[in-house]
Design a protein around this motif. Sequence first.
Motif, PDB file in Angstrom:
ATOM      1  N   LYS A  62       0.828  -1.208   0.000  1.00 27.66           N
ATOM      2  CA  LYS A  62       0.000   0.000   0.000  1.00 27.66           C
ATOM      3  C   LYS A  62       0.864   1.260   0.000  1.00 27.66           C
ATOM      4  CE  LYS A  62      -4.044  -2.070   2.226  1.00 27.66           C
ATOM      5  NZ  LYS A  62      -4.942  -2.072   3.410  1.00 27.66           N
ATOM      6  N   LYS A  63       1.996   1.220   0.684  1.00 21.65           N
ATOM      7  CA  LYS A  63       2.892   2.377   0.684  1.00 21.65           C
ATOM      8  C   LYS A  63       3.408   2.653  -0.726  1.00 21.65           C
ATOM      9  CE  LYS A  63       4.514   1.991   5.468  1.00 21.65           C
ATOM     10  NZ  LYS A  63       5.675   1.715   6.351  1.00 21.65           N
ATOM     11  N   THR A  64       3.680   1.600  -1.472  1.00 24.71           N
ATOM     12  CA  THR A  64       4.136   1.765  -2.855  1.00 24.71           C
ATOM     13  C   THR A  64       3.063   2.443  -3.699  1.00 24.71           C
ATOM     14  OG1 THR A  64       5.546  -0.208  -2.694  1.00 24.71           O
ATOM     15  CG2 THR A  64       4.952   0.550  -4.908  1.00 24.71           C
ATOM     16  N   ILE A  65       1.814   2.045  -3.490  1.00 24.07           N
ATOM     17  CA  ILE A  65       0.705   2.656  -4.230  1.00 24.07           C
ATOM     18  C   ILE A  65       0.577   4.133  -3.865  1.00 24.07           C
ATOM     19  CG2 ILE A  65      -1.800   2.641  -4.544  1.00 24.07           C
ATOM     20  CD1 ILE A  65      -1.739  -0.381  -4.124  1.00 24.07           C
ATOM     21  N   VAL A  66       0.730   4.448  -2.582  1.00 27.37           N
ATOM     22  CA  VAL A  66       0.638   5.840  -2.131  1.00 27.37           C
ATOM     23  C   VAL A  66       1.736   6.680  -2.777  1.00 27.37           C
ATOM     24  CG1 VAL A  66       0.862   7.365  -0.129  1.00 27.37           C
ATOM     25  CG2 VAL A  66      -0.503   5.281   0.045  1.00 27.37           C
ATOM     26  N   ARG A  67       2.936   6.131  -2.870  1.00 21.91           N
ATOM     27  CA  ARG A  67       4.033   6.857  -3.531  1.00 21.91           C
ATOM     28  C   ARG A  67       3.722   7.070  -5.010  1.00 21.91           C
ATOM     29  NH1 ARG A  67       7.071   2.952  -0.525  1.00 21.91           N
ATOM     30  NH2 ARG A  67       7.970   3.885   1.371  1.00 21.91           N
ATOM     31  N   ASP A  68       3.165   6.042  -5.651  1.00 21.94           N
ATOM     32  CA  ASP A  68       2.822   6.166  -7.071  1.00 21.94           C
ATOM     33  C   ASP A  68       1.744   7.222  -7.298  1.00 21.94           C
ATOM     34  OD1 ASP A  68       4.646   4.197  -7.642  1.00 21.94           O
ATOM     35  OD2 ASP A  68       3.157   2.571  -7.724  1.00 21.94           O
ATOM     36  N   LEU A  69       0.902   7.433  -6.312  1.00 15.84           N
ATOM     37  CA  LEU A  69      -0.141   8.457  -6.416  1.00 15.84           C
ATOM     38  C   LEU A  69       0.418   9.865  -6.218  1.00 15.84           C
ATOM     39  CD1 LEU A  69      -3.079   6.786  -4.421  1.00 15.84           C
ATOM     40  CD2 LEU A  69      -2.981   7.197  -6.888  1.00 15.84           C
ATOM     41  N   GLY A  70       1.666   9.956  -5.737  1.00 14.11           N
ATOM     42  CA  GLY A  70       2.291  11.262  -5.539  1.00 14.11           C
ATOM     43  C   GLY A  70       2.186  11.795  -4.127  1.00 14.11           C
ATOM     44  N   PHE A  71       1.858  10.916  -3.169  1.00 12.31           N
ATOM     45  CA  PHE A  71       1.701  11.361  -1.785  1.00 12.31           C
ATOM     46  C   PHE A  71       2.753  10.757  -0.856  1.00 12.31           C
ATOM     47  CE2 PHE A  71      -2.528  11.814  -3.642  1.00 12.31           C
ATOM     48  CZ  PHE A  71      -2.830  13.113  -3.286  1.00 12.31           C
ATOM     49  N   GLY A  72       3.870  10.325  -1.426  1.00 13.41           N
ATOM     50  CA  GLY A  72       4.915   9.731  -0.604  1.00 13.41           C
ATOM     51  C   GLY A  72       5.487  10.700   0.415  1.00 13.41           C
ATOM     52  N   GLY A  73       5.482  11.995   0.078  1.00  9.20           N
ATOM     53  CA  GLY A  73       6.022  12.989   1.000  1.00  9.20           C
ATOM     54  C   GLY A  73       5.249  13.075   2.301  1.00  9.20           C
ATOM     55  N   LEU A  74       3.963  12.745   2.264  1.00  9.95           N
ATOM     56  CA  LEU A  74       3.152  12.818   3.480  1.00  9.95           C
ATOM     57  C   LEU A  74       3.553  11.767   4.505  1.00  9.95           C
ATOM     58  CD1 LEU A  74      -0.415  13.444   1.981  1.00  9.95           C
ATOM     59  CD2 LEU A  74       1.276  15.109   2.758  1.00  9.95           C
ATOM     60  N   MET A  75       4.248  10.726   4.058  1.00  4.35           N
ATOM     61  CA  MET A  75       4.685   9.688   4.997  1.00  4.35           C
ATOM     62  C   MET A  75       5.753  10.194   5.950  1.00  4.35           C
ATOM     63  SD  MET A  75       4.949   6.305   2.593  1.00  4.35           S
ATOM     64  CE  MET A  75       3.643   5.845   1.469  1.00  4.35           C
ATOM     65  N   HIS A  76       6.391  11.290   5.589  1.00 12.37           N
ATOM     66  CA  HIS A  76       7.503  11.793   6.395  1.00 12.37           C
ATOM     67  C   HIS A  76       7.096  12.960   7.299  1.00 12.37           C
ATOM     68  CE1 HIS A  76       9.989   9.231   3.917  1.00 12.37           C
ATOM     69  NE2 HIS A  76       9.518   9.830   2.831  1.00 12.37           N
ATOM     70  N   ARG A  95       1.927  26.575  -4.452  1.00 13.33           N
ATOM     71  CA  ARG A  95       3.268  26.057  -4.740  1.00 13.33           C
ATOM     72  C   ARG A  95       4.064  25.842  -3.450  1.00 13.33           C
ATOM     73  NH1 ARG A  95       6.340  25.731  -9.259  1.00 13.33           N
ATOM     74  NH2 ARG A  95       4.719  26.803 -10.448  1.00 13.33           N
ATOM     75  N   LYS A  96       3.958  26.792  -2.515  1.00 16.50           N
ATOM     76  CA  LYS A  96       4.662  26.640  -1.241  1.00 16.50           C
ATOM     77  C   LYS A  96       4.117  25.458  -0.450  1.00 16.50           C
ATOM     78  CE  LYS A  96       5.959  31.512  -0.753  1.00 16.50           C
ATOM     79  NZ  LYS A  96       5.743  32.781  -0.005  1.00 16.50           N
ATOM     80  N   ILE A  97       2.810  25.279  -0.507  1.00 14.91           N
ATOM     81  CA  ILE A  97       2.208  24.133   0.171  1.00 14.91           C
ATOM     82  C   ILE A  97       2.704  22.835  -0.454  1.00 14.91           C
ATOM     83  CG2 ILE A  97       0.028  22.928   0.598  1.00 14.91           C
ATOM     84  CD1 ILE A  97      -1.313  25.647   0.786  1.00 14.91           C
ATOM     85  N   GLY A  98       2.780  22.823  -1.781  1.00 13.81           N
ATOM     86  CA  GLY A  98       3.274  21.637  -2.471  1.00 13.81           C
ATOM     87  C   GLY A  98       4.699  21.297  -2.089  1.00 13.81           C
ATOM     88  N   HIS A  99       5.566  22.324  -2.018  1.00 16.38           N
ATOM     89  CA  HIS A  99       6.959  22.095  -1.634  1.00 16.38           C
ATOM     90  C   HIS A  99       7.054  21.596  -0.187  1.00 16.38           C
ATOM     91  CE1 HIS A  99       8.444  23.432  -5.363  1.00 16.38           C
ATOM     92  NE2 HIS A  99       8.328  24.743  -5.172  1.00 16.38           N
ATOM     93  N   ALA A 100       6.240  22.160   0.683  1.00 14.60           N
ATOM     94  CA  ALA A 100       6.307  21.791   2.099  1.00 14.60           C
ATOM     95  C   ALA A 100       5.836  20.360   2.338  1.00 14.60           C
ATOM     96  CB  ALA A 100       5.468  22.762   2.927  1.00 14.60           C
ATOM     97  N   LEU A 101       4.818  19.937   1.603  1.00 17.46           N
ATOM     98  CA  LEU A 101       4.231  18.611   1.832  1.00 17.46           C
ATOM     99  C   LEU A 101       4.731  17.553   0.857  1.00 17.46           C
ATOM    100  CD1 LEU A 101       0.510  19.640   2.480  1.00 17.46           C
ATOM    101  CD2 LEU A 101       2.318  19.224   4.156  1.00 17.46           C
ATOM    102  N   TRP A 131      -2.763  19.513  -6.234  1.00 18.54           N
ATOM    103  CA  TRP A 131      -3.241  19.254  -4.876  1.00 18.54           C
ATOM    104  C   TRP A 131      -2.928  20.410  -3.932  1.00 18.54           C
ATOM    105  CZ3 TRP A 131      -6.622  15.687  -3.695  1.00 18.54           C
ATOM    106  CH2 TRP A 131      -6.763  14.589  -4.541  1.00 18.54           C
ATOM    107  N   GLY A 132      -1.922  21.191  -4.258  1.00 17.89           N
ATOM    108  CA  GLY A 132      -1.617  22.347  -3.420  1.00 17.89           C
ATOM    109  C   GLY A 132      -2.729  23.374  -3.428  1.00 17.89           C
TER     110      GLY A 132
END
Length: 270
Positions: free
Chosen positions: A96-110, A147-153, A248-249
């Motif tokens: 599931k983590k791999t799928i989340v990364r493929d969706l572009g939300f891997g940064g939220l894991m950190h 854009r700033k939100i995107g960079h931060a997350l 998404w930002g």
Amino acid sequence: MADSSTSSTSQSHSEKTQPFHFRATFKTQDIQLVANIRKLHQHTIKLSIKNLQRKQSYNTQEKMTVRNQPGRNQTKDLKCATHLLSDKFRNTSEEKKTIVRDLGFGGLMHIPPLRVHHQMLRELANNFKLGENRLETGYGSFKITPRKIGHALGINATGDLFSQKVDYKKLSEDDKVIFRRSQGKTLKSLTDEMMDIGVGNKEERLMFKRIFILYIQMAFLLPTTINKISHVHLAPIFEMDSITERNWGACFDLYRQGHNRLQGEKEERN
């Protein structure tokens, strides 16, 4: 003798069962006095009811006035508990983590598991100019942009925006089933489904993606005061082919648009 006895008994019985009639005389003044007392009593009851209703109305207006104060309105439903998000990612399977990364939300894991104190959130909210997307600080001010939100997350903050409404009539029959199935779901039910669903085949993986998109909006990117799926949450799950290319930002802009719309409605009423 027998006739005399019978006659005496009959007479005695007649005397016992004979009805008595009483007559009473009331003066007109007494009747009028009773009527006046009754009217006064009814009038007193009506006044008491009106006073109670007036008091309840005043209390309601007073509560609404306090609730709509600018400082209070911005800090009503503040919450920042990223530890819940962190816990879910930590307990999610690697598939599931791999799928989340493929969706572009891997940064939220950190994102670190934070429990931000409510006083700090109040300070931030009261110094944030919602209509301008600007945060005022003791060291100056700076504007919050997608854009700033995107960079931060670590999420995509470029590209087209999602539709704000789903055209139910244009959905396929399968998508209509998904639409009806998703309506009314709460954050808890989404969380349970996201953690329980398998990803062993293509259909399950697609369903997990849709559930995750709904979950991440409600839990983090686009929470609402109503703990149920909103129409703004549903649009992205029917555009899964371009999910990684969307902005998404810009979710943050929905807050600004909603704020401006509410302000306009208030001005029209006034």
